[in-house]
Motif scaffolding. Structure first.
Motif, PDB file in Angstrom:
ATOM      1  N   SER A   1     -12.917  -0.963 -24.971  1.00  0.00           N
ATOM      2  CA  SER A   1     -11.458  -1.103 -24.995  1.00  0.00           C
ATOM      3  C   SER A   1     -10.915  -1.622 -23.678  1.00  0.00           C
ATOM      4  O   SER A   1     -11.560  -1.534 -22.619  1.00  0.00           O
ATOM      5  CB  SER A   1     -10.814   0.264 -25.295  1.00  0.00           C
ATOM      6  OG  SER A   1     -11.063   1.176 -24.238  1.00  0.00           O
ATOM      7  N   GLY A   2      -9.705  -2.162 -23.729  1.00  0.00           N
ATOM      8  CA  GLY A   2      -9.022  -2.591 -22.516  1.00  0.00           C
ATOM      9  C   GLY A   2      -8.713  -1.419 -21.603  1.00  0.00           C
ATOM     10  O   GLY A   2      -8.716  -1.557 -20.363  1.00  0.00           O
ATOM     11  N   GLN A   3      -8.452  -0.259 -22.194  1.00  0.00           N
ATOM     12  CA  GLN A   3      -8.188   0.936 -21.383  1.00  0.00           C
ATOM     13  C   GLN A   3      -9.408   1.297 -20.536  1.00  0.00           C
ATOM     14  O   GLN A   3      -9.280   1.653 -19.361  1.00  0.00           O
ATOM     15  CB  GLN A   3      -7.817   2.118 -22.291  1.00  0.00           C
ATOM     16  CG  GLN A   3      -6.476   1.981 -22.986  1.00  0.00           C
ATOM     17  CD  GLN A   3      -6.571   1.256 -24.318  1.00  0.00           C
ATOM     18  OE1 GLN A   3      -7.550   0.551 -24.606  1.00  0.00           O
ATOM     19  NE2 GLN A   3      -5.557   1.421 -25.153  1.00  0.00           N
ATOM     20  N   ALA A   4     -10.616   1.183 -21.140  1.00  0.00           N
ATOM     21  CA  ALA A   4     -11.835   1.488 -20.398  1.00  0.00           C
ATOM     22  C   ALA A   4     -12.061   0.463 -19.281  1.00  0.00           C
ATOM     23  O   ALA A   4     -12.482   0.817 -18.172  1.00  0.00           O
ATOM     24  CB  ALA A   4     -13.037   1.518 -21.339  1.00  0.00           C
ATOM     25  N   LEU A   5     -11.781  -0.810 -19.566  1.00  0.00           N
ATOM     26  CA  LEU A   5     -11.937  -1.836 -18.539  1.00  0.00           C
ATOM     27  C   LEU A   5     -11.012  -1.569 -17.362  1.00  0.00           C
ATOM     28  O   LEU A   5     -11.405  -1.689 -16.196  1.00  0.00           O
ATOM     29  CB  LEU A   5     -11.653  -3.219 -19.118  1.00  0.00           C
ATOM     30  CG  LEU A   5     -11.712  -4.380 -18.110  1.00  0.00           C
ATOM     31  CD1 LEU A   5     -13.096  -4.478 -17.475  1.00  0.00           C
ATOM     32  CD2 LEU A   5     -11.331  -5.699 -18.779  1.00  0.00           C
ATOM     33  N   ALA A   6      -9.767  -1.171 -17.644  1.00  0.00           N
ATOM     34  CA  ALA A   6      -8.827  -0.851 -16.569  1.00  0.00           C
ATOM     35  C   ALA A   6      -9.353   0.300 -15.715  1.00  0.00           C
ATOM     36  O   ALA A   6      -9.214   0.300 -14.485  1.00  0.00           O
ATOM     37  CB  ALA A   6      -7.464  -0.493 -17.144  1.00  0.00           C
TER      38      ALA A   6
ATOM     39  N   ALA B   1     -10.666   7.363 -21.135  1.00  0.00           N
ATOM     40  CA  ALA B   1     -10.411   6.083 -21.798  1.00  0.00           C
ATOM     41  C   ALA B   1     -11.487   5.763 -22.827  1.00  0.00           C
ATOM     42  O   ALA B   1     -11.195   5.312 -23.944  1.00  0.00           O
ATOM     43  CB  ALA B   1     -10.317   4.965 -20.757  1.00  0.00           C
ATOM     44  N   VAL B   2     -12.752   6.002 -22.471  1.00  0.00           N
ATOM     45  CA  VAL B   2     -13.851   5.716 -23.398  1.00  0.00           C
ATOM     46  C   VAL B   2     -13.790   6.642 -24.599  1.00  0.00           C
ATOM     47  O   VAL B   2     -13.944   6.213 -25.752  1.00  0.00           O
ATOM     48  CB  VAL B   2     -15.206   5.851 -22.672  1.00  0.00           C
ATOM     49  CG1 VAL B   2     -16.359   5.835 -23.668  1.00  0.00           C
ATOM     50  CG2 VAL B   2     -15.375   4.734 -21.653  1.00  0.00           C
ATOM     51  N   ALA B   3     -13.567   7.947 -24.348  1.00  0.00           N
ATOM     52  CA  ALA B   3     -13.539   8.912 -25.443  1.00  0.00           C
ATOM     53  C   ALA B   3     -12.359   8.680 -26.388  1.00  0.00           C
ATOM     54  O   ALA B   3     -12.463   8.885 -27.594  1.00  0.00           O
ATOM     55  CB  ALA B   3     -13.487  10.331 -24.881  1.00  0.00           C
ATOM     56  N   THR B   4     -11.228   8.233 -25.846  1.00  0.00           N
ATOM     57  CA  THR B   4     -10.017   8.084 -26.657  1.00  0.00           C
ATOM     58  C   THR B   4      -9.913   6.711 -27.298  1.00  0.00           C
ATOM     59  O   THR B   4      -9.518   6.592 -28.463  1.00  0.00           O
ATOM     60  CB  THR B   4      -8.766   8.331 -25.781  1.00  0.00           C
ATOM     61  OG1 THR B   4      -8.893   9.589 -25.111  1.00  0.00           O
ATOM     62  CG2 THR B   4      -7.502   8.338 -26.641  1.00  0.00           C
TER      63      THR B   4
ATOM     64  N   PHE C   1     -20.812  -0.272 -11.692  1.00  0.00           N
ATOM     65  CA  PHE C   1     -20.629  -1.706 -11.898  1.00  0.00           C
ATOM     66  C   PHE C   1     -21.693  -2.297 -12.812  1.00  0.00           C
ATOM     67  O   PHE C   1     -21.450  -3.310 -13.462  1.00  0.00           O
ATOM     68  CB  PHE C   1     -20.558  -2.415 -10.553  1.00  0.00           C
ATOM     69  CG  PHE C   1     -19.265  -2.146  -9.850  1.00  0.00           C
ATOM     70  CD1 PHE C   1     -18.127  -2.862 -10.156  1.00  0.00           C
ATOM     71  CD2 PHE C   1     -19.167  -1.132  -8.918  1.00  0.00           C
ATOM     72  CE1 PHE C   1     -16.922  -2.591  -9.540  1.00  0.00           C
ATOM     73  CE2 PHE C   1     -17.968  -0.849  -8.295  1.00  0.00           C
ATOM     74  CZ  PHE C   1     -16.838  -1.578  -8.601  1.00  0.00           C
ATOM     75  N   ALA C   2     -22.846  -1.645 -12.905  1.00  0.00           N
ATOM     76  CA  ALA C   2     -23.843  -2.082 -13.883  1.00  0.00           C
ATOM     77  C   ALA C   2     -23.354  -1.818 -15.301  1.00  0.00           C
ATOM     78  O   ALA C   2     -23.600  -2.606 -16.217  1.00  0.00           O
ATOM     79  CB  ALA C   2     -25.176  -1.375 -13.639  1.00  0.00           C
ATOM     80  N   LEU C   3     -22.626  -0.702 -15.490  1.00  0.00           N
ATOM     81  CA  LEU C   3     -22.123  -0.350 -16.821  1.00  0.00           C
ATOM     82  C   LEU C   3     -21.128  -1.373 -17.345  1.00  0.00           C
ATOM     83  O   LEU C   3     -21.069  -1.628 -18.541  1.00  0.00           O
ATOM     84  CB  LEU C   3     -21.465   1.037 -16.771  1.00  0.00           C
ATOM     85  CG  LEU C   3     -22.399   2.245 -16.845  1.00  0.00           C
ATOM     86  CD1 LEU C   3     -21.641   3.517 -16.514  1.00  0.00           C
ATOM     87  CD2 LEU C   3     -23.024   2.349 -18.231  1.00  0.00           C
TER      88      LEU C   3
ATOM     89  N   GLY D   1      -4.442   2.036 -19.631  1.00  0.00           N
ATOM     90  CA  GLY D   1      -5.578   2.392 -18.782  1.00  0.00           C
ATOM     91  C   GLY D   1      -5.165   2.683 -17.356  1.00  0.00           C
ATOM     92  O   GLY D   1      -5.655   3.635 -16.732  1.00  0.00           O
ATOM     93  N   LEU D   2      -4.244   1.887 -16.814  1.00  0.00           N
ATOM     94  CA  LEU D   2      -3.770   2.127 -15.450  1.00  0.00           C
ATOM     95  C   LEU D   2      -3.006   3.442 -15.347  1.00  0.00           C
ATOM     96  O   LEU D   2      -3.137   4.172 -14.366  1.00  0.00           O
ATOM     97  CB  LEU D   2      -2.863   0.979 -14.994  1.00  0.00           C
ATOM     98  CG  LEU D   2      -3.542  -0.303 -14.522  1.00  0.00           C
ATOM     99  CD1 LEU D   2      -2.498  -1.270 -13.979  1.00  0.00           C
ATOM    100  CD2 LEU D   2      -4.572  -0.011 -13.448  1.00  0.00           C
ATOM    101  N   ILE D   3      -2.203   3.743 -16.347  1.00  0.00           N
ATOM    102  CA  ILE D   3      -1.451   5.002 -16.319  1.00  0.00           C
ATOM    103  C   ILE D   3      -2.415   6.189 -16.335  1.00  0.00           C
ATOM    104  O   ILE D   3      -2.207   7.189 -15.632  1.00  0.00           O
ATOM    105  CB  ILE D   3      -0.467   5.061 -17.508  1.00  0.00           C
ATOM    106  CG1 ILE D   3       0.627   4.004 -17.325  1.00  0.00           C
ATOM    107  CG2 ILE D   3       0.159   6.453 -17.624  1.00  0.00           C
ATOM    108  CD1 ILE D   3       1.549   3.844 -18.517  1.00  0.00           C
ATOM    109  N   ILE D   4      -3.499   6.084 -17.102  1.00  0.00           N
ATOM    110  CA  ILE D   4      -4.506   7.146 -17.126  1.00  0.00           C
ATOM    111  C   ILE D   4      -5.142   7.301 -15.752  1.00  0.00           C
ATOM    112  O   ILE D   4      -5.370   8.420 -15.275  1.00  0.00           O
ATOM    113  CB  ILE D   4      -5.570   6.855 -18.206  1.00  0.00           C
ATOM    114  CG1 ILE D   4      -4.946   6.935 -19.601  1.00  0.00           C
ATOM    115  CG2 ILE D   4      -6.729   7.839 -18.097  1.00  0.00           C
ATOM    116  CD1 ILE D   4      -5.866   6.488 -20.712  1.00  0.00           C
ATOM    117  N   VAL D   5      -5.435   6.174 -15.086  1.00  0.00           N
ATOM    118  CA  VAL D   5      -5.984   6.230 -13.732  1.00  0.00           C
ATOM    119  C   VAL D   5      -5.018   6.955 -12.802  1.00  0.00           C
ATOM    120  O   VAL D   5      -5.417   7.782 -11.970  1.00  0.00           O
ATOM    121  CB  VAL D   5      -6.273   4.809 -13.202  1.00  0.00           C
ATOM    122  CG1 VAL D   5      -6.602   4.843 -11.711  1.00  0.00           C
ATOM    123  CG2 VAL D   5      -7.429   4.177 -13.971  1.00  0.00           C
ATOM    124  N   GLY D   6      -3.724   6.677 -12.933  1.00  0.00           N
ATOM    125  CA  GLY D   6      -2.732   7.319 -12.086  1.00  0.00           C
ATOM    126  C   GLY D   6      -2.622   8.817 -12.310  1.00  0.00           C
ATOM    127  O   GLY D   6      -2.253   9.560 -11.396  1.00  0.00           O
TER     128      GLY D   6
END
Length: 366
Positions: free
Chosen positions: A324-329, A316-319, A251-253, A125-130
């Motif tokens: 998922s942890g990726q979405a949380l990141a 992250a959500v779509a994949t 943040f509500a999501l 997830g962090l790598i996707i953010v980067g």
């Protein structure tokens, strides 16, 4: 955003005291918006599901509305007849491309593996953010820091083009090819180019076109002086309203996930803090060393440090799925980015007087 020019203010007056009331308490408004969003996500049953249901093509309509309202006033302030002075600045353009598309993803990849070697979902997830370079909120941070509006418009447009062309390729490189070369765990990322292009059109194309048409028509009917002195101050505060609305929704999501897993959030937050510090301070110092003016140095630094969390979360959500942890990141990204970059706005303004020819007495009229 509004500015209260006071050219005669003494140098001893703090930066915060020279900002408008809205800008001076920006950190307070943002923290309140975060708290409201987290609270709503916890106490209103089904709110996250209701918000998630309002999507078209993976784009959240409420979040898109907030971002459009946020970006439109700033893009209406851009003097589009001055863009040629930016496109002719090769040092700025080349520096931005290298920092954003070579240095940024590589730094996030390294930090994700250093800080999260045992947590592959958060690491991915962090790598996707980067990989998702900023095309939205950087407009706000740059404007607050008195950066070059025209340069910011050009650089986010440049990032948009690279995002469509390079995001999928870089995702394959950093999540599959490079880990394999280094003997690390890999996780593939299949991201359709049309999805990224849609994200760019919604979050940049629409407000950019609206801002451009507003200035052209406004100047034709009112003249430049009246347009900038009467019309722009009226729409300026809406940028902040859109920003706060977007933060509340984000943040509500994920309010439940953030408050239920505080230790995981802390683990994700640490590399993000290091990342924002390295990218912003490194780019700011680099711009100063090569002789850029303050306004363009600030623009380079904020475009380098910011990330397109809307795209990162959507991918992250779509994949990997919404839980998922990726979405949380991805969601933790703006949780850290927003207050950190607000703080860096104040740092940037405080350092402004160190540049040749910069005013030391006041924030320049905006």
């Amino acid at each position: 955003m509004t500015r209260t020019p006071s050219p005669s203010a003494p140098a001893s007056v703090s930066v915060a005291a020279r900002l408008s009331a809205l800008d001076r308490f920006l950190a307070v408004w943002i923290l309140l918006a975060m708290a409201v969003g987290l609270g709503l996500g916890r106490v209103v049953p089904g709110l996250d599901g209701a918000l998630a249901a309002l999507e078209v093509g993976g784009i959240s309509l409420p979040i898109a509305l907030g971002l459009l309202v946020m970006m439109y006033p700033v893009l209406a302030k851009v003097r589009y007849d001055r863009l040629d002075t930016v496109t002719g600045d090769r040092a700025l353009l080349v520096s931005s491309v290298v920092v954003n598309w070579v240095v940024g993803p590589a730094v996030m990849f390294a930090l994700a593996w250093i800080f999260l070697p045992d947590l592959p979902e958060y690491r991915t997830g962090l790598i996707i953010v980067g990989l998702a370079r900023c095309i939205a909120m950087v407009i706000i941070w740059n404007d607050l820091a008195c950066g070059d509006r025209e340069a910011a418009a050009v650089l986010v447009a440049l990032n948009s083009v690279f995002q469509v062309l390079a995001f999928g390729l870089l995702g394959w490189f950093y999540l599959d090819l490079l880990p394999g070369w280094l003997g690390l765990d890999s996780s593939g990322l299949d991201v359709p180019a049309w999805g990224i292009a849609l994200n760019v059109v919604i979050f940049l194309g629409v407000p950019l076109l609206a801002g451009y048409l507003t200035r052209r028509i406004g100047e034709r009917r009112m003249g430049r002086e009246r347009y900038e002195s009467a019309f722009l101050p009226r729409i300026g505060p809406w940028a902040l309203y859109g920003l706060l609305f977007t933060i509340v929704l984000l943040f509500a999501l994920q309010g439940g996930a953030i408050t239920d897993r505080p230790w995981d959030v802390a683990r994700i937050a640490l590399p993000l803090l290091v990342y924002f510090a390295l990218m912003w301070f490194g780019s700011f110092v680099f711009g100063r060393v090569i002789g850029m003016s303050y306004d363009r140095t600030a623009t380079l630094a904020f475009t380098a440090a910011g990330n397109n969390f809307e795209l990162a979360i959507a991918v992250a959500v779509a994949t990997f799925g919404v839980t998922s942890g990726q979405a949380l990141a991805g969601v933790v990204g703006p949780l850290i980015e927003v207050p950190v970059l607000v703080a860096l706005v104040y740092v940037s303004l405080a350092w402004r007087r160190r540049f040749p020819g910069a005013r030391t007495g006041a924030t320049a009229p905006r």
